[in-house]
Motif scaffolding. Structure first.
Motif, short mmCIF file in Angstrom:
data_model
loop_
_atom_site.label_atom_id
_atom_site.label_comp_id
_atom_site.label_asym_id
_atom_site.label_seq_id
_atom_site.Cartn_x
_atom_site.Cartn_y
_atom_site.Cartn_z
N VAL A 167 -4.15 -4.58 6.20
CA VAL A 167 -4.80 -3.70 5.21
C VAL A 167 -6.30 -3.95 5.23
CG1 VAL A 167 -2.73 -3.70 3.76
CG2 VAL A 167 -4.55 -5.33 3.29
N GLU A 222 -8.35 -1.77 0.39
CA GLU A 222 -6.94 -1.64 0.00
C GLU A 222 -6.45 -2.90 -0.68
OE1 GLU A 222 -5.57 1.48 3.54
OE2 GLU A 222 -5.45 -0.69 3.85
N HIS A 254 0.83 -1.21 0.00
CA HIS A 254 0.00 0.00 0.00
C HIS A 254 0.87 1.26 0.00
CE1 HIS A 254 -3.42 2.59 0.84
NE2 HIS A 254 -2.81 3.05 1.93
#
Length: 218
Positions: free
Chosen positions: A54, A58, A35
């Motif tokens: 995450v 995401e 990310h």
């Protein structure tokens, strides 16, 4: 070939990744580190992790952006970062640089330091980088080190129980054939007097840490 691995440690501990980016770099993301890379418009060639850090949104974005993403269960015998390092070593790169592996849980940090030994065993330099430090391991030999205004402080810490006959030349605090062992703080926070210094030792494994003060942040 140089491989940069970005793991999911605290975002505020990362240096400016764009400053390290060039056409010779292969990027690899680990868990939330994927990310971080996508936020910087850097697409890793590989992504590894259980991705428990995450969100579903995401992770969905990662799946859309990346061709090669390997998802592992949370319960396994290797950390996500070790999986990525093993993959990187299999490519026989000149260097591997780890980012996003400091500033969080100490168990993960010390585990990541241990991963540097894999590089020594296979003849590949693995180093850890954050916004304040660079650290790496070296075997017995004579090594040169160049003065840096960005990372002026240099520390030496034994990884093996003993490091023998450590000699520092061109440093503010020189040494001659000094043995250091676990628990010694003798070699913390030295500086170079010359543009280039040398250090050597006869036996053991030594951690070299180059550091700077927190301000200004680069």
């Amino acid at each position: 070939m140089i491989i940069h691995i970005v793991a999911g440690g605290p975002r505020n501990q990362l240096p400016d990744l764009k400053k390290t980016n060039n056409e010779n770099i292969i990027w690899v993301g680990v868990d939330r580190g994927v990310h971080y890379l996508l936020e910087e418009n850097i697409k890793p060639v590989k992504a590894f992790g259980d991705f428990d850090s995450v969100t579903e949104t995401e992770l969905s974005h990662m799946r859309k952006e990346l061709k090669e993403i390997e998802i592992f269960p949370s319960e396994k015998d290797e950390t996500d970062t070790e999986i990525a390092v093993n993959w990187a070593l299999s490519k026989k790169p000149d260097k591997i640089k780890l980012f996003g592996v400091t500033g969080g849980r100490l168990d993960h940090f010390f585990g990541n330091v241990q991963l540097l030994i894999k590089g020594l065993q296979q003849g590949t330099l693995i180093s850890i980088h954050d916004k304040q430090n660079v650290l790496f391991l070296v075997n017995k030999s004579k090594h040169s080190i160049v003065r840096s205004s960005v990372l002026p402080y240099i520390s030496f810490i034994p990884i093996t129980p003993n490091v023998t006959a450590l000699t520092l030349e061109g440093f503010k605090y020189p040494l001659k054939n000094r043995n250091i062992q676990w628990g010694d703080t003798l070699c913390i926070s030295n500086e170079l007097d010359n543009e280039i210094g040398t250090f050597s030792f006869k036996d053991g494994i030594l951690m070299v840490i180059r550091s700077r003060d927190l301000s200004p942040i680069i």
